[in-house]
Design an enzyme around this catalytic site. Sequence first.
Site, PDB file in Angstrom:
ATOM      1  N   ASP A 533       0.860  -1.190   0.000  1.00 21.81           N
ATOM      2  CA  ASP A 533       0.000   0.000   0.000  1.00 21.81           C
ATOM      3  C   ASP A 533       0.890   1.233   0.000  1.00 21.81           C
ATOM      4  O   ASP A 533       2.077   1.153   0.316  1.00 21.81           O
ATOM      5  CB  ASP A 533      -0.944  -0.019   1.209  1.00 21.81           C
ATOM      6  CG  ASP A 533      -0.193   0.041   2.530  1.00 21.81           C
ATOM      7  OD1 ASP A 533       0.459   1.061   2.793  1.00 21.81           O
ATOM      8  OD2 ASP A 533      -0.241  -0.947   3.293  1.00 21.81           O
ATOM      9  N   GLU A 613      23.703 -22.205 -17.554  1.00 24.20           N
ATOM     10  CA  GLU A 613      22.727 -21.355 -16.855  1.00 24.20           C
ATOM     11  C   GLU A 613      23.428 -20.191 -16.147  1.00 24.20           C
ATOM     12  O   GLU A 613      22.935 -19.061 -16.149  1.00 24.20           O
ATOM     13  CB  GLU A 613      21.927 -22.189 -15.838  1.00 24.20           C
ATOM     14  CG  GLU A 613      20.916 -23.119 -16.505  1.00 24.20           C
ATOM     15  CD  GLU A 613      20.271 -24.087 -15.521  1.00 24.20           C
ATOM     16  OE1 GLU A 613      19.055 -24.286 -15.611  1.00 24.20           O
ATOM     17  OE2 GLU A 613      20.999 -24.663 -14.672  1.00 24.20           O
TER      18      GLU A 613
END
Length: 729
Positions: A533, A613
């Site tokens: 928020d 990777e």
Amino acid sequence: MGIRFDRERRLFTIETANTAYQMAADSHDVLQHLYYGRRTGSDMSYMHRRCDRGFSGNIDGAEENRSYSLDTICQEYACAGTGDYRVPALVVRNDDGSTCADLRYRGYEIREGKYAIPGMPAVYDNGGEAQTLIISLEDPVSGLAVQLFYGVFPDMDIITRAAQIRSGSRPVTLERAMSACVELPFGQWDLIHFHGRHCMERQFERTPLPHAIQTVASRRGMTSHHHNPFVILCDRHADEDHGDCLGMILVYSGDHRTEIERDQTDSVRAVMGIHDGTFSWELQPGETFFTPEVILTFSSKGLTRLSHNCHRIIRNNICRGRYKLARRPVLINNWEATYFDFNEDKIMGLARQAADLGIEMFVLDDGWFGARNNDRAGLGDWKVNLEKLPSGLVGLAEQIHALGMRFGLWIEPEMVNEDSDLYRAHPDWAFTVPGRGPVRSRHQLVLDLSREDVRDYLYGAISAILRENAIDYIKWDFNRAMEDVFSRALPAGRQGEVRHRYVLGLYRLLDRLTSEFTQVLFEGCAGGGGRFDPAMLYYSPQIWCSDDTDAIERLKIQYGTSFGYPVSAVGSHVSASPNHQTGRSTPLHTRAVVAMSGTFGYELDLNSLSEEEKEEIRGQIAVYHKYADLIRSGDYYRLTETDLDYTAWQFVAPDLSESLVNLVVTHPLANGPFIHVKLKGLDPRAVYEDEASGDRFTGAALMYGGYTFPVMTGDYPALQIHLVRVLFE
Ligand code: DGJ
């Protein structure tokens, strides 16, 4: 632009670049709402015809005018108990037991700059950006005085609202004190809100408003994963680029409620503020109460413009501190790599690998303190566990800094395990109801932050950690909803104040720590995005968006989040495949494309990756650095919704000189149609070059004709296209 008052008509007009907000004090001194929408340059009172409506009574003094009823008049701050039967902004209990309030206009004041709210976060003015309008209302019988605050940011199409309530010469109890009441007298409106659950926050939902009262709320003691305190009311035909939309965001982190009523005449009222179901507040004579703030914005050009208004105000006028606009370090967090099962060797192994890949910060998550080897014990005991970490935090931070990385730490200060030294010493500090067993969640209880002694303990413990160790970042977590909210420090009659006092206490603690340790980057978290928020963003410019790190689920979570919140606020990481929450396997490239639309980091065991990777991660970090400024401060465009076979979104630099287009195919098709998307926000007259292929297009072609993607197959493939402006016509 700005605030104007027409003395003769007692008419207030607030004008921003594209919008106008109007209200007037009428002949009964009631402050009527007249208009919020696209600028008109006119007095809009003509729109408000009145007629006698049965069962809508007339206030004392208007008995001869049967068309004058508070039940049908649009008002700026509607009260219960005086003939308005719709959802009220204010409900009081007077000391004689009556429950009416009757607010009449008394005067106004216009100030340069933006008002602040004592003890609560609010939108602020960076200098010369804002004006404040304060309108005073009073109940002539009880003397209850209400000041309505309007903060006006003309260039940003933002108006903020809050209310200050002062009792008269008698005590009064506030049973409901909303931050804002917004009226839309005409139109066919849809409600957009953002619901969810743990691991699936802020899901977009749009529904036509029925003749009913719709409620978006949390009574969990926290903003919640379930309903964000953000709603949009939009014209039934509005879309991303067209139509009227009104956004309301509450700057608050506790229980909240938004009620939207479509009434007997199709007029719509929305009230937003603290949830009154878990709230009451006693005011002794002359005492005041300030509500939290609501941010309002209106766009007549669809949802994208509305989102951009929200992004700008939150990024520039809510977030603070040295990281507010700055690039955030690429981090590795050990949570999904180790959970509680780690020791110093394991942590340093991960850190060394991270440093080798170009990661800039190591974050040590839950499990480093007290007897915290699982989630049953240790919360509250903020002392390093030397069995796991023999060099202590000082030594660990030193080793990590020596690798050229910054060091971050997880804490969850508001909680306590019953199996902890803190709880054993201070059982009364946790919320429990006398004589009843508590509702436990993740084996933990919530500390009573409404109490100063509890806050002082927490300040002492956390500030000591920050003072004694070289810590660059804090992840502030909160992992349960509240229940048994009972404070032993308050009398029975004031228990209705505890939840709001808790939130005020939290803000006080955060304020103390963030203003003292300004070098620390704070990241908010509540089991992912359970306290996402604007108020938390006032203290931490980023918040961990969700505990669901699955890239495909994150598309939906980040899509919903993007309506109200800027990408700079969204904590997002690349995690393992198969994903720990869903079991889904996705390519490393796709995971990085999704995580880059956030603060970007990694959260997996890097040592289990192949050399290929690892090399790919080095490349991803280089790509992120290249685009980081564009992503963080560019304009964000949703190019698709998330229920198609693909999701696309785009960033455009503020000067339109470059753009990054992102696509994830969520459902590859055999022999399917081409994916074709119209881009947005580009300069139509400019020529843009696709950096990878060298192909050139005009902005007009890409926006009005669109871009056709190459065929992409396999599991969840993703693509980023970097467009750079090369020529003007
Ligand atoms: C919930 C957070 O969202 C996770 O990232 C992790 O920090 C755990 N808590 C640790 O308990």
